[in-house]
Write an enzyme that holds these catalytic residues in place. Structure first.
Site, PDB file in Angstrom:
ATOM      1  N   TYR A  55       0.835  -1.201   0.000  1.00 51.75           N
ATOM      2  CA  TYR A  55       0.000   0.000   0.000  1.00 51.75           C
ATOM      3  C   TYR A  55       0.870   1.252   0.000  1.00 51.75           C
ATOM      4  O   TYR A  55       1.609   1.515   0.953  1.00 51.75           O
ATOM      5  CB  TYR A  55      -0.942   0.021   1.206  1.00 51.75           C
ATOM      6  CG  TYR A  55      -1.955  -1.101   1.256  1.00 51.75           C
ATOM      7  CD1 TYR A  55      -2.258  -1.868   0.143  1.00 51.75           C
ATOM      8  CD2 TYR A  55      -2.627  -1.401   2.443  1.00 51.75           C
ATOM      9  CE1 TYR A  55      -3.182  -2.893   0.192  1.00 51.75           C
ATOM     10  CE2 TYR A  55      -3.555  -2.428   2.506  1.00 51.75           C
ATOM     11  CZ  TYR A  55      -3.827  -3.171   1.382  1.00 51.75           C
ATOM     12  OH  TYR A  55      -4.744  -4.198   1.443  1.00 51.75           O
ATOM     13  N   GLY A 210     -15.522  -1.824  -3.530  1.00 54.98           N
ATOM     14  CA  GLY A 210     -14.663  -0.867  -4.212  1.00 54.98           C
ATOM     15  C   GLY A 210     -15.344   0.456  -4.501  1.00 54.98           C
ATOM     16  O   GLY A 210     -15.007   1.127  -5.485  1.00 54.98           O
ATOM     17  N   LEU A 213     -20.886   0.538  -3.501  1.00 51.69           N
ATOM     18  CA  LEU A 213     -21.962   0.575  -2.511  1.00 51.69           C
ATOM     19  C   LEU A 213     -21.830   1.766  -1.568  1.00 51.69           C
ATOM     20  O   LEU A 213     -22.393   1.767  -0.479  1.00 51.69           O
ATOM     21  CB  LEU A 213     -21.982  -0.734  -1.711  1.00 51.69           C
ATOM     22  CG  LEU A 213     -22.206  -1.988  -2.549  1.00 51.69           C
ATOM     23  CD1 LEU A 213     -22.015  -3.245  -1.702  1.00 51.69           C
ATOM     24  CD2 LEU A 213     -23.602  -1.973  -3.182  1.00 51.69           C
ATOM     25  N   GLY A 215     -22.995   4.687  -2.447  1.00 51.67           N
ATOM     26  CA  GLY A 215     -24.145   5.536  -2.740  1.00 51.67           C
ATOM     27  C   GLY A 215     -23.988   6.401  -3.976  1.00 51.67           C
ATOM     28  O   GLY A 215     -24.947   7.032  -4.426  1.00 51.67           O
TER      29      GLY A 215
END
Length: 339
Positions: A55, A210, A213, A215
């Site tokens: 990361y 990812g 969801l 919105g």
């Protein structure tokens, strides 16, 4: 925040785990702001943090280390290895050579003497699992690692690893970290039951699929722009039929959330941590606002009626887009199927 046992380790963790992938150059480039987000998560009752060497090329681990300085004892700290970290072909993978070198780099970046949960980020068929487990067992014996785990392993690889651990007297994987969300339910068919049979904890990544969801993905609206969408067109490009199906499903799930009086984010997280095999869902906020929108999901109760409506939109055990599975089986490549 309540606690749950991580498999059979006896270690208690919060049902939300703070994922640190978005801290650093991949997401939030303001280190001090990232530290504030981590502190806010700890203050809210989250005691479980997950990161990885890859990361932001190690920067995420450095930020986490800075944030937990002085609070190390209250944190169950997890990180991962496997991904390419340099130009040398040996600066990657699941070999003993790389594990023994890379753990030292992670410990240095995290500013700690030990890692609570050290995880293999992806399976590697060309490396004997006994080689990997042997190296990880040595790290446990040395006190540098407390427990070991896997990430995005298929059920067959989970079983093989458990068998090798028992047959060879090696440390066993105590948890698995798979992709799991309302849109990515393939692990329900085999992986989750397998992990549960072996007493493993499960800490799913990408419970918001990812960003699908969060919105922002709704029919009739322009899709959100993000670097992730640019890097991973197979998972985001609406020119592809599989992603158009995801848009239809995300929109229908948003309606379910609205009619239930909760946010789509809370619906998605509550769904994942409701599964009996799941220990904690990994949330990956980039901003304080995103963190605040996800906190409280562990208190949401979903009725059977809501769960039935979800099943109608995305059937159990199905990934709406197969590209979201996180790992592509090399046995399905043409070279593996043709003499």
């Amino acid at each position: 925040m309540d606690r749950r046992l991580l498999g059979r380790t006896g270690v208690s963790v919060s049902p939300l785990c703070l994922g640190a992938m978005m801290f650093g150059s991949w997401g939030n480039t303001d280190r001090e702001d990232s530290v504030r987000i981590i502190h806010a998560a700890l203050d809210a009752g989250i005691n479980f943090i997950d990161t990885a060497d890859i990361y932001s090329a190690g920067e995420s681990e450095e930020i986490v280390g800075q944030a937990i300085a002085g609070r190390r004892e209250e944190v169950v700290l997890a990180t991962k290895f496997h991904a390419t970290m340099g130009a040398d072909p040996n600066e990657r993978g699941n070999s003993r050579r790389w594990i023994m070198r890379e753990v030292e780099s992670s410990l240095r970046r995290l500013g700690t003497d030990w890692i609570d949960l050290y995880q293999v980020h992806r399976p590697e068929p060309e490396t004997d699992i006994e080689e990997t487990l042997g190296a990880l067992s040595d790290l446990v014996h040395q006190g540098k690692v407390r427990y070991i785990g896997s990430s995005t392993f298929p059920a067959s690889a989970v079983v093989e690893a458990q068998w090798v651990s028992r047959e060879r007297g090696l440390q066993r994987f105590v948890c698995e970290q798979p992709p799991y969300s309302l849109l990515v339910r393939g692990v329900e068919e085999d992986l989750l039951p397998t992990a549960r049979r072996h007493g493993m904890g499960v800490i799913p990544w990408s419970p918001l699929a990812g960003g699908w969801l969060s919105g922002g993905w709704r029919k009739g609206q322009d899709p959100p722009s993000s670097t992730r969408a640019q890097r991973l067109p197979a998972r985001y490009d609406l020119a592809l039929e599989a992603n158009r199906r995801k848009l239809e499903a995300a929109d229908a799930l948003a309606v379910v959330a609205e009619e239930s009086g909760i946010s789509l984010i809370h619906l998605a997280l509550a769904f994942v941590i409701r599964h009996p095999a799941v220990t904690a869902a990994i949330i990956g906020p980039r901003t304080m606002e995103q963190l605040e929108s996800q906190l409280g999901a562990e208190q949401v109760e979903l009725s059977d009626e809501v769960l039935d409506r979800i099943d109608e939109i995305v059937p159990p055990g199905r990934n709406v887009n197969p590209a979201d599975g996180g790992w592509q089986n090399p046995a399905l490549e043409p070279a593996a199927r043709r003499r």
